[in-house]
Structure formats: C-alpha cells, structure tokens
Design a protein around this motif. Structure first.
Motif, PDB file in Angstrom:
ATOM      1  N   MET A 142       0.844  -1.187   0.064  1.00  0.00           N
ATOM      2  CA  MET A 142      -0.055  -0.130  -0.046  1.00  0.00           C
ATOM      3  C   MET A 142       0.862   1.395  -0.022  1.00  0.00           C
ATOM      4  SD  MET A 142      -2.665   1.275   3.027  1.00  0.00           S
ATOM      5  CE  MET A 142      -3.126  -0.654   3.016  1.00  0.00           C
ATOM      6  N   VAL A 143       1.689   1.143   1.096  1.00  0.00           N
ATOM      7  CA  VAL A 143       2.648   2.685   1.120  1.00  0.00           C
ATOM      8  C   VAL A 143       3.802   2.735  -0.198  1.00  0.00           C
ATOM      9  CG1 VAL A 143       4.276   3.638   2.505  1.00  0.00           C
ATOM     10  CG2 VAL A 143       2.615   2.358   3.436  1.00  0.00           C
ATOM     11  N   GLY A 144       4.215   1.357  -0.611  1.00  0.00           N
ATOM     12  CA  GLY A 144       5.037   1.838  -1.597  1.00  0.00           C
ATOM     13  C   GLY A 144       4.350   2.143  -3.076  1.00  0.00           C
ATOM     14  N   ALA A 145       3.181   1.511  -3.214  1.00  0.00           N
ATOM     15  CA  ALA A 145       2.404   2.084  -4.537  1.00  0.00           C
ATOM     16  C   ALA A 145       1.955   3.197  -4.489  1.00  0.00           C
ATOM     17  CB  ALA A 145       1.231   0.953  -4.634  1.00  0.00           C
ATOM     18  N   ALA A 146       1.552   3.934  -3.373  1.00  0.00           N
ATOM     19  CA  ALA A 146       1.120   4.967  -3.218  1.00  0.00           C
ATOM     20  C   ALA A 146       2.155   6.025  -3.350  1.00  0.00           C
ATOM     21  CB  ALA A 146       0.383   5.442  -1.851  1.00  0.00           C
ATOM     22  N   LEU A 147       3.499   5.747  -2.812  1.00  0.00           N
ATOM     23  CA  LEU A 147       4.573   6.433  -3.056  1.00  0.00           C
ATOM     24  C   LEU A 147       5.078   6.655  -4.514  1.00  0.00           C
ATOM     25  CD1 LEU A 147       6.549   8.566  -1.794  1.00  0.00           C
ATOM     26  CD2 LEU A 147       7.909   6.537  -1.156  1.00  0.00           C
ATOM     27  N   VAL A 148       5.256   5.309  -5.069  1.00  0.00           N
ATOM     28  CA  VAL A 148       5.756   5.476  -6.478  1.00  0.00           C
ATOM     29  C   VAL A 148       4.773   5.992  -7.514  1.00  0.00           C
ATOM     30  CG1 VAL A 148       6.135   3.616  -8.491  1.00  0.00           C
ATOM     31  CG2 VAL A 148       6.872   3.124  -6.007  1.00  0.00           C
ATOM     32  N   GLY A 149       3.375   5.923  -7.074  1.00  0.00           N
ATOM     33  CA  GLY A 149       2.457   6.570  -8.209  1.00  0.00           C
ATOM     34  C   GLY A 149       2.630   8.078  -8.008  1.00  0.00           C
ATOM     35  N   ARG A 150       2.779   8.784  -6.865  1.00  0.00           N
ATOM     36  CA  ARG A 150       3.135  10.360  -6.787  1.00  0.00           C
ATOM     37  C   ARG A 150       4.289  10.545  -7.588  1.00  0.00           C
ATOM     38  NH1 ARG A 150       4.904  14.504  -2.144  1.00  0.00           N
ATOM     39  NH2 ARG A 150       4.894  16.180  -3.692  1.00  0.00           N
ATOM     40  N   ILE A 151       5.501   9.796  -7.313  1.00  0.00           N
ATOM     41  CA  ILE A 151       6.666  10.256  -8.143  1.00  0.00           C
ATOM     42  C   ILE A 151       6.514   9.913  -9.582  1.00  0.00           C
ATOM     43  CG2 ILE A 151       9.082   9.352  -8.351  1.00  0.00           C
ATOM     44  CD1 ILE A 151       9.035   8.479  -5.124  1.00  0.00           C
ATOM     45  N   VAL A 152       5.847   8.716 -10.055  1.00  0.00           N
ATOM     46  CA  VAL A 152       5.747   8.723 -11.285  1.00  0.00           C
ATOM     47  C   VAL A 152       4.516   9.615 -12.011  1.00  0.00           C
ATOM     48  CG1 VAL A 152       4.987   7.040 -13.015  1.00  0.00           C
ATOM     49  CG2 VAL A 152       6.414   6.168 -11.391  1.00  0.00           C
ATOM     50  N   SER A 153       3.590  10.274 -11.272  1.00  0.00           N
ATOM     51  CA  SER A 153       2.960  11.013 -11.849  1.00  0.00           C
ATOM     52  C   SER A 153       3.554  12.500 -11.837  1.00  0.00           C
ATOM     53  CB  SER A 153       1.574  11.101 -10.974  1.00  0.00           C
ATOM     54  OG  SER A 153       1.865  11.725  -9.625  1.00  0.00           O
ATOM     55  N   GLU A 154       4.602  12.922 -10.909  1.00  0.00           N
ATOM     56  CA  GLU A 154       5.079  14.233 -11.106  1.00  0.00           C
ATOM     57  C   GLU A 154       6.340  14.168 -11.725  1.00  0.00           C
ATOM     58  OE1 GLU A 154       3.558  15.630  -6.645  1.00  0.00           O
ATOM     59  OE2 GLU A 154       5.415  14.941  -6.900  1.00  0.00           O
ATOM     60  N   ASP A 155       6.754  13.006 -12.532  1.00  0.00           N
ATOM     61  CA  ASP A 155       8.249  12.721 -13.337  1.00  0.00           C
ATOM     62  C   ASP A 155       7.800  13.811 -14.372  1.00  0.00           C
ATOM     63  OD1 ASP A 155      10.696  11.884 -13.612  1.00  0.00           O
ATOM     64  OD2 ASP A 155       9.775  11.081 -15.343  1.00  0.00           O
ATOM     65  N   PRO A 156       8.900  14.444 -14.698  1.00  0.00           N
ATOM     66  CA  PRO A 156       8.497  15.482 -16.097  1.00  0.00           C
ATOM     67  C   PRO A 156       8.384  14.588 -17.303  1.00  0.00           C
ATOM     68  CG  PRO A 156      10.286  16.341 -14.753  1.00  0.00           C
ATOM     69  CD  PRO A 156       9.977  15.061 -14.144  1.00  0.00           C
ATOM     70  N   THR A 157       9.403  13.736 -17.591  1.00  0.00           N
ATOM     71  CA  THR A 157       9.190  12.660 -18.814  1.00  0.00           C
ATOM     72  C   THR A 157       7.900  12.247 -18.888  1.00  0.00           C
ATOM     73  OG1 THR A 157      11.659  12.351 -18.446  1.00  0.00           O
ATOM     74  CG2 THR A 157      10.266  10.939 -19.735  1.00  0.00           C
ATOM     75  N   VAL A 158       7.308  11.532 -17.691  1.00  0.00           N
ATOM     76  CA  VAL A 158       6.154  10.716 -17.772  1.00  0.00           C
ATOM     77  C   VAL A 158       5.169  11.818 -18.027  1.00  0.00           C
ATOM     78  CG1 VAL A 158       4.475   9.489 -16.395  1.00  0.00           C
ATOM     79  CG2 VAL A 158       6.738   9.115 -16.037  1.00  0.00           C
ATOM     80  N   THR A 159       5.041  13.152 -17.598  1.00  0.00           N
ATOM     81  CA  THR A 159       4.002  14.181 -17.862  1.00  0.00           C
ATOM     82  C   THR A 159       4.048  14.349 -19.150  1.00  0.00           C
ATOM     83  OG1 THR A 159       4.303  14.875 -15.477  1.00  0.00           O
ATOM     84  CG2 THR A 159       3.342  16.358 -17.149  1.00  0.00           C
ATOM     85  N   ARG A 160       5.160  14.719 -19.794  1.00  0.00           N
ATOM     86  CA  ARG A 160       5.305  15.034 -21.067  1.00  0.00           C
ATOM     87  C   ARG A 160       4.818  14.005 -21.992  1.00  0.00           C
ATOM     88  NH1 ARG A 160      10.448  16.937 -19.863  1.00  0.00           N
ATOM     89  NH2 ARG A 160      11.287  15.209 -20.731  1.00  0.00           N
ATOM     90  N   LEU A 161       4.901  12.629 -21.542  1.00  0.00           N
ATOM     91  CA  LEU A 161       4.625  11.469 -22.386  1.00  0.00           C
ATOM     92  C   LEU A 161       3.058  11.331 -22.394  1.00  0.00           C
ATOM     93  CD1 LEU A 161       5.022   8.897 -24.153  1.00  0.00           C
ATOM     94  CD2 LEU A 161       5.556   7.871 -21.805  1.00  0.00           C
ATOM     95  N   ALA A 162       2.424  11.733 -21.250  1.00  0.00           N
ATOM     96  CA  ALA A 162       0.861  11.639 -21.052  1.00  0.00           C
ATOM     97  C   ALA A 162       0.466  12.649 -21.807  1.00  0.00           C
ATOM     98  CB  ALA A 162       0.620  11.664 -19.519  1.00  0.00           C
ATOM     99  N   THR A 163       1.020  13.838 -21.622  1.00  0.00           N
ATOM    100  CA  THR A 163       0.471  15.139 -22.212  1.00  0.00           C
ATOM    101  C   THR A 163       0.253  14.696 -23.929  1.00  0.00           C
ATOM    102  OG1 THR A 163       0.922  16.618 -20.505  1.00  0.00           O
ATOM    103  CG2 THR A 163       0.519  17.549 -22.652  1.00  0.00           C
ATOM    104  N   SER A 164       1.356  14.222 -24.337  1.00  0.00           N
ATOM    105  CA  SER A 164       1.386  14.045 -26.071  1.00  0.00           C
ATOM    106  C   SER A 164       0.557  12.800 -26.192  1.00  0.00           C
ATOM    107  CB  SER A 164       2.873  13.589 -26.311  1.00  0.00           C
ATOM    108  OG  SER A 164       3.274  12.479 -25.650  1.00  0.00           O
TER     109      SER A 164
END
Length: 303
Positions: free
Chosen positions: A263-285
């Motif tokens: 639970m804790v690990g998934a929530a933390l990784v979820g925040r880090i991935v959702s705020e990562d610039p590369t992931v954000t650019r990919l999701a936006t594109s």
C-alpha cells in the motif's frame, strides 16, 4: 587469513558499488527521488504502524462484527481470512477459543460501538500515510474522525463486494477465466483505492494525480493476495501447530506488514511517477494525440 587484504577488497568493492549506484541515479533522476522519498516518509515505520493498527484495531472489529452481524459481515471476514491465508483451519482454531455467543455476551451493544470507533485508528494510520506521502497537513478533530469512520464502513462494504466477486469468478476456469478475473479484480480494487486516497486526503490532491498510485495498489494488491493464498496457509498452519492461537496472530501480523508495504510503496511510487517530467510529457502527448484523432473522426463525416 589476511584480514588486512580482506578489508581492502571489501572497501574497494563497496566504493565501486557505491559509485555505480550514484552513476545510475545520475542517469535516471527518478531513482534518486524515489530513494529520498522512501527515506523521507520513513517507509518501514509507516508500514509497521499500519500493520499494528490493523492487528490491534481492525481484526477485533471484524471478530466482533462477525459475532453480532454474521449475515452482513460474513463475506468481509472470509475475504480477509482468505487473503491473509488464515483459511478454514486457522478460523476454526480461533473460533474454538472464542465463540460468537461469548463475544456477544461480553461485548454488548456499547462495546460494539466502542470497538467500531476504536477501529478508526486503522483508517487514521492510512490517512496519515497518504498525507505524509503527498506532504499535506494532517486533518484531525471531529472532521477527520468522521471521515475516517465513513471510510472504514465503506471499506467493510468493499470487502463484501470482494467476497461476491470471488464467488462469481470461482466458476470460471482456464487461463482466460483467470486472466479475466485478475483484470476485473485489479480494476475494482484500483477504483476502491482511488476513492480511498481522495477521501482520506479530503480532496486536496487532484483525482488524476492519484490514479497511478491507485492502479498500482489495486493490481499489486491482487497479486499479493493470490501469492498469499499459496504461501500463507502452510505458514499459518506451522505457526498454529507450534504456538496455537498466538501463532495464527503472528502469521496474520506478518501478512499485514506485507500488505502495508504494498500500500505505502504503491502510493509513493504513484506520486513520483505522476510528477516525473518525462512521464508528464509522455502522458500529455498521448492525450493530445487522442484528442486530435477524436476531432478528426468527428469532422471527417461532415466534410
């Protein structure tokens, strides 16, 4: 044995591995943030706290509710028992020590209410976990207690739903049936944890930011439960043979620590991935490409 040479080799190996780790972090910045965030939230302490509250508050509530409301909470108790690997033998061992009639007689309606309110400490531990991960101030007082109580009752209802889903998928066999069951159960749990994180954070974090963590929690939770159904029963039985009821409790506490880590690990990784610039650019594109395709499909027939 040349201790001096051994010490030199060990020191050299440590420094080499440390330099390799630093180089990897420099190439992939998200790994560095991940390590720092795990340290910041005190990952191990957070898991132990949630597991302890589950053992001391949640399980007594399930036992008391199953004694007072067996037809309403039976699926919830069975879902938890099956996930934790307690199984039929472990349940019989506990029921042999404490019967439902004894629980009803010694607890009473006032004790039932007190037990339910005490179990909100489990919800508060999860609330503090989400607040710590997302760096939000704690919401306490009556407002926080009321929200945690409502979430706890809702979570009990979801355990009932999980039991119904398990029975529905029991009749589906084969690889296709197992894959469909895994996908649907993971989706259902993801939706549940998506709503959980939003509710316990009092809506202070946008839904879209919580989506990745919820998906990870849901699907990793399903995999963890399925793995537990294979590993935990012999472990519970061995502990029960050696320590009796105490062995079952120790086994359940081990399962709770693992569940809290997911639970804790998934929530933390979820925040880090959702705020990562590369992931954000990919999701936006991807989002913009999808919208362009939809607009082209709409305008083409009109032409």
């Amino acid at each position: 044995m040349d201790l001096a040479a051994l010490r030199v080799r060990a020191t050299t190996t440590f420094r080499t591995r440390r330099d390799q780790a630093k180089a990897l972090v420099d190439r992939i910045p998200i790994l560095g943030r991940l390590v720092n965030e795990f340290i910041r939230i005190e990952f191990i302490d957070r898991c132990m706290l949630i597991a302890a509250q589950g053992l001391l508050a949640l399980i007594p509530m399930l036992v008391v509710l199953s004694a007072f409301l067996p037809h309403i909470t039976g699926d919830a108790v069975r879902s938890f028992s099956d996930a934790a690997g307690v199984g039929h033998d472990g349940t019989q061992l506990i029921e042999g020590q404490v019967s439902a009639d004894e629980v009803r007689t010694q607890t009473g309606l006032l004790g039932l209410v007190i037990t339910i309110f005490s179990a909100t400490s489990f919800a508060r531990a999860i609330q503090r976990m989400y607040e710590r991960i997302w760096e939000q101030p704690h919401v306490g007082g009556m407002s926080g207690a009321r929200r945690c109580l409502l979430w706890l009752l809702g979570w009990m209802m979801t355990l009932q739903i999980a039991g119904a889903l398990r029975r529905a998928f029991d009749g589906i066999g084969g690889l296709v049936g197992d894959g469909l069951a895994l996908a649907l159960q993971g989706l259902a749990l993801s939706l549940i944890w998506w709503a959980t994180s939003w509710v316990l954070l009092f809506g202070r974090v946008p839904w879209r930011s919580l989506a990745i963590g919820a998906l990870l929690t849901g699907y990793l939770g399903v995999l963890y439960n399925r793995g537990s159904s294979l590993v935990m029963p012999p472990y519970v039985q061995a502990n029960a043979d050696q320590f009796g009821t105490l062995g079952v409790i120790l086994a359940v506490s081990t399962w709770l620590i693992g569940f809290a880590a997911v639970m804790v690990g998934a929530a933390l990784v979820g925040r880090i991935v959702s705020e990562d610039p590369t992931v954000t650019r990919l999701a936006t594109s991807v989002w913009e490409a999808t919208r362009r395709r939809q607009r082209s499909e709409v305008t083409t027939p009109a032409e």
